[in-house]
Design an enzyme around this catalytic site. Structure first.
Site, PDB file in Angstrom:
ATOM      1  N   CYS A 181     -18.755   7.587 -23.516  1.00 55.46           N
ATOM      2  CA  CYS A 181     -20.047   8.258 -23.361  1.00 55.46           C
ATOM      3  C   CYS A 181     -20.399   8.396 -21.884  1.00 55.46           C
ATOM      4  O   CYS A 181     -21.400   7.856 -21.404  1.00 55.46           O
ATOM      5  CB  CYS A 181     -21.115   7.479 -24.113  1.00 55.46           C
ATOM      6  SG  CYS A 181     -22.658   8.393 -24.307  1.00 55.46           S
ATOM      7  N   GLU A 182     -19.558   9.110 -21.152  1.00 59.24           N
ATOM      8  CA  GLU A 182     -19.735   9.355 -19.725  1.00 59.24           C
ATOM      9  C   GLU A 182     -19.158  10.724 -19.390  1.00 59.24           C
ATOM     10  O   GLU A 182     -18.025  11.021 -19.775  1.00 59.24           O
ATOM     11  CB  GLU A 182     -18.986   8.313 -18.873  1.00 59.24           C
ATOM     12  CG  GLU A 182     -19.429   6.888 -19.056  1.00 59.24           C
ATOM     13  CD  GLU A 182     -20.702   6.566 -18.303  1.00 59.24           C
ATOM     14  OE1 GLU A 182     -21.106   7.373 -17.441  1.00 59.24           O
ATOM     15  OE2 GLU A 182     -21.289   5.505 -18.591  1.00 59.24           O
ATOM     16  N   GLY A 220       0.786  -1.231   0.000  1.00 62.75           N
ATOM     17  CA  GLY A 220       0.000   0.000   0.000  1.00 62.75           C
ATOM     18  C   GLY A 220       0.809   1.268   0.000  1.00 62.75           C
ATOM     19  O   GLY A 220       0.272   2.363   0.210  1.00 62.75           O
ATOM     20  N   ARG A 235      -9.177   4.728 -12.899  1.00 68.01           N
ATOM     21  CA  ARG A 235      -8.945   5.228 -11.549  1.00 68.01           C
ATOM     22  C   ARG A 235      -9.597   6.580 -11.268  1.00 68.01           C
ATOM     23  O   ARG A 235     -10.179   6.776 -10.184  1.00 68.01           O
ATOM     24  CB  ARG A 235      -7.453   5.276 -11.239  1.00 68.01           C
ATOM     25  CG  ARG A 235      -6.809   3.892 -11.194  1.00 68.01           C
ATOM     26  CD  ARG A 235      -5.394   3.941 -10.657  1.00 68.01           C
ATOM     27  NE  ARG A 235      -5.376   4.337  -9.261  1.00 68.01           N
ATOM     28  CZ  ARG A 235      -4.964   5.513  -8.813  1.00 68.01           C
ATOM     29  NH1 ARG A 235      -4.509   6.423  -9.661  1.00 68.01           N
ATOM     30  NH2 ARG A 235      -4.988   5.788  -7.533  1.00 68.01           N
ATOM     31  N   GLU A 280       4.390  -6.439   0.623  1.00 68.26           N
ATOM     32  CA  GLU A 280       3.817  -6.660  -0.711  1.00 68.26           C
ATOM     33  C   GLU A 280       3.633  -5.355  -1.492  1.00 68.26           C
ATOM     34  O   GLU A 280       2.510  -4.941  -1.785  1.00 68.26           O
ATOM     35  CB  GLU A 280       2.466  -7.364  -0.578  1.00 68.26           C
ATOM     36  CG  GLU A 280       2.541  -8.745   0.044  1.00 68.26           C
ATOM     37  CD  GLU A 280       1.185  -9.269   0.469  1.00 68.26           C
ATOM     38  OE1 GLU A 280       0.205  -8.500   0.386  1.00 68.26           O
ATOM     39  OE2 GLU A 280       1.097 -10.427   0.886  1.00 68.26           O
ATOM     40  N   PRO A 281       4.707  -4.681  -1.875  1.00 71.40           N
ATOM     41  CA  PRO A 281       4.552  -3.489  -2.713  1.00 71.40           C
ATOM     42  C   PRO A 281       4.164  -3.877  -4.137  1.00 71.40           C
ATOM     43  O   PRO A 281       4.635  -4.882  -4.671  1.00 71.40           O
ATOM     44  CB  PRO A 281       5.950  -2.862  -2.680  1.00 71.40           C
ATOM     45  CG  PRO A 281       6.866  -4.035  -2.465  1.00 71.40           C
ATOM     46  CD  PRO A 281       6.113  -4.981  -1.570  1.00 71.40           C
ATOM     47  N   GLY A 282       3.295  -3.105  -4.736  1.00 67.61           N
ATOM     48  CA  GLY A 282       2.924  -3.310  -6.135  1.00 67.61           C
ATOM     49  C   GLY A 282       3.012  -2.008  -6.892  1.00 67.61           C
ATOM     50  O   GLY A 282       3.893  -1.790  -7.710  1.00 67.61           O
ATOM     51  N   ARG A 283       2.087  -1.088  -6.550  1.00 70.74           N
ATOM     52  CA  ARG A 283       2.078   0.236  -7.161  1.00 70.74           C
ATOM     53  C   ARG A 283       3.443   0.928  -7.034  1.00 70.74           C
ATOM     54  O   ARG A 283       3.924   1.559  -7.974  1.00 70.74           O
ATOM     55  CB  ARG A 283       1.013   1.081  -6.465  1.00 70.74           C
ATOM     56  CG  ARG A 283       0.862   2.491  -6.986  1.00 70.74           C
ATOM     57  CD  ARG A 283       0.121   3.375  -5.980  1.00 70.74           C
ATOM     58  NE  ARG A 283      -1.011   2.726  -5.367  1.00 70.74           N
ATOM     59  CZ  ARG A 283      -2.268   2.857  -5.780  1.00 70.74           C
ATOM     60  NH1 ARG A 283      -2.531   3.622  -6.815  1.00 70.74           N
ATOM     61  NH2 ARG A 283      -3.250   2.230  -5.156  1.00 70.74           N
TER      62      ARG A 283
END
Length: 471
Positions: A389-390, A272, A358, A314-317
């Site tokens: 289309c948002e 995180g 995101r 557990e690093p990911g980002r």
């Protein structure tokens, strides 16, 4: 001369001295401007990348991933050694996983954390040894658990009583032995978006601390299951270490109690760790994170008179996020007069929420720069939007870009290496873009981009011209 701060700009947004600059914390270390003003990543120009692979395209700097993986491993190894224990670093594959990235992080000494059967198969296809894989997930199916046990994954992080019984049945039937961790909810409310906080009480992951002892007792009585320790993850995109320190303190109380009835050799504190998405973000340096978190565990163990457990993270980002840069082509530009008298400039690009969900999911902020040239003129507050289309199809909500930005320009959005490709969709039947790795002036596709034919191929009502019509 730069324009004054626009009335539509948020307080945190800084007017850049140069709307062509590349804020160091946000971009890969290899990012620079070439002689023609075009963005270059690892010696490959954005113009060449767009001409070769089209747009959108997600560009991933291989050396950036490797450097950050090495830095995490070295920092946690050193911090653990300072306190007489060991540390393992798992790359959190949910951030972004393909066979190439799996090989990079394994070669740099990391392990891999997966959370679905699909991610497990990617890691295995990359040649990752099963005992270097950890398997998460709040709803692992019986086939997923059977496959994990069959190949011999290093640890399964159990998340519920039902999962314990599923594993009990599998090991009884197969005669296998399986190492497990128990995921617990520490009750620490991480300072992040509600959807990214995973240790508060009212959410789907893990066992409350008051229920964890019973779960561990049940595991210990099952032949074939080996209780290896506890796991806790407090959330994602977190700056600072206060939340990690408090969470570790609470989990250590449980660990101390569990050691009265058996060993608890491991403590996994998750990941995180945040990265910079804008120039005002100030992520905690890796060395500080490692040193202070491990020291907090050591202090808690010393206060309780218990031995330090082996640690895992557990690093990911924080490994892959900054390595990614998405290139788009600007299609239309529109100045919209608002009732307040302010004017909002919209730059529409040829991607959007299908390749970066995101901002729509979390209100995440990103940065942007012209990539095919240097812009001229004052900085102009702009909003980069996609083609879907948002009205919520926003890529970069607030950014200062050169006033002469025009259709046909390439636009680069940095820090898209994590949770962009992983969350990508075919909304509005838009194909997902290719992912291209760059290193030492070379570019190589590591994930093929989709074509319209790929997207339409799942619709059984569309018959290829070469296929007979069956009536």
């Amino acid at each position: 001369m730069l324009s004054p701060v626009d009335s539509l700009a948020p307080e945190w947004l800084v007017v850049p001295d140069d709307p062509n600059d590349l804020a160091a914390a946000v971009w890969p270390a290899s990012a620079s401007r070439g002689a023609d003003g075009a963005l270059e990543i690892a010696g490959v120009s954005a113009t060449a990348l767009a001409q070769t692979f089209g747009t959108p395209v997600l560009v991933l700097d291989e050396e950036e991933v490797r450097v950050r993986a090495r830095a995490f491993r070295a920092a946690f190894d050193a911090a653990a050694a300072d306190h007489g224990t060991t540390a393992q670093v798992y790359y959190a594959g949910k951030a972004f996983l393909c066979t190439a990235v799996a090989r990079w992080v394994i070669e740099e000494g990391l392990r891999i954390d997966v959370c679905t059967g699909g991610e497990l198969e990617v890691a295995l296809a990359a040649g990752v040894a099963a005992d270097r894989i950890g398997f998460h997930g709040n709803n692992k199916s019986v086939p997923e658990l059977e496959r994990a046990v069959e190949v011999g994954v290093g640890t399964i992080v159990v998340d519920s009583e039902i999962e314990i019984e599923r594993l009990a049945a599998i090991v009884a039937r197969t005669g296998a032995r399986q190492c497990v961790l128990v995921r617990v909810i520490s009750g620490v409310h991480a300072e992040t978006h509600d959807f990214l906080a995973t240790a508060h009480e009212d959410q789907k992951f893990g066992f409350p601390l008051v229920d964890a002892a019973a779960a561990v007792a049940r595991i210990r009585e099952i032949d074939g299951l080996e209780f290896a320790g506890l796991h806790c993850h407090i959330g994602s995109q977190i700056f600072g270490v206060a939340g990690f320190r408090e969470s570790a303190s609470r989990v250590l109380e449980l660990l101390e109690a569990l050691r009265e009835t058996g060993p608890v050799p491991q403590l996994n504190l998750g990941g995180g760790f945040g990265i910079a998405y804008t120039r005002v973000d100030d992520p905690t340096p890796i060395e500080t994170l490692a040193g202070e978190i491990v020291a907090a565990v050591a202090e808690g163990c010393a206060a309780r008179g218990i031995e330090m457990p082996a640690l895992s993270f557990e690093p990911g980002r924080a490994i892959v996020g900054t390595a990614g840069v998405t290139l788009y082509e600007v299609g239309t530009i529109k100045d919209v007069q608002l009732g307040s008298g302010a004017v909002r400039r919209y730059l529409s690009v040829d991607g959007g929420m299908s390749d970066n969900a995101r901002p729509a999911l979390y209100g995440a902020q990103f940065s942007a720069r012209l990539a095919s040239r240097l812009g001229i003129g004052e900085a102009r507050l702009s909003r980069v939007v996609g083609k879907h289309c948002e009205t919520g199809d926003i890529v970069v909500e607030h950014e200062y870009l050169p006033a002469d930005a025009a259709p046909g320009d390439l636009l680069a959005v940095p820090a898209t290496g994590a949770y962009c490709a992983s969350l990508a969709s075919n909304y509005n039947h838009v194909p997902r873009p290719p992912i291209v790795a760059v290193r030492d002036g070379r570019a190589q596709v590591i994930v093929r981009g989709e074509t319209i034919a790929d997207v339409l191929g799942r619709d059984v009502g569309i018959v290829p011209a070469s296929d007979p019509v069956v009536r």
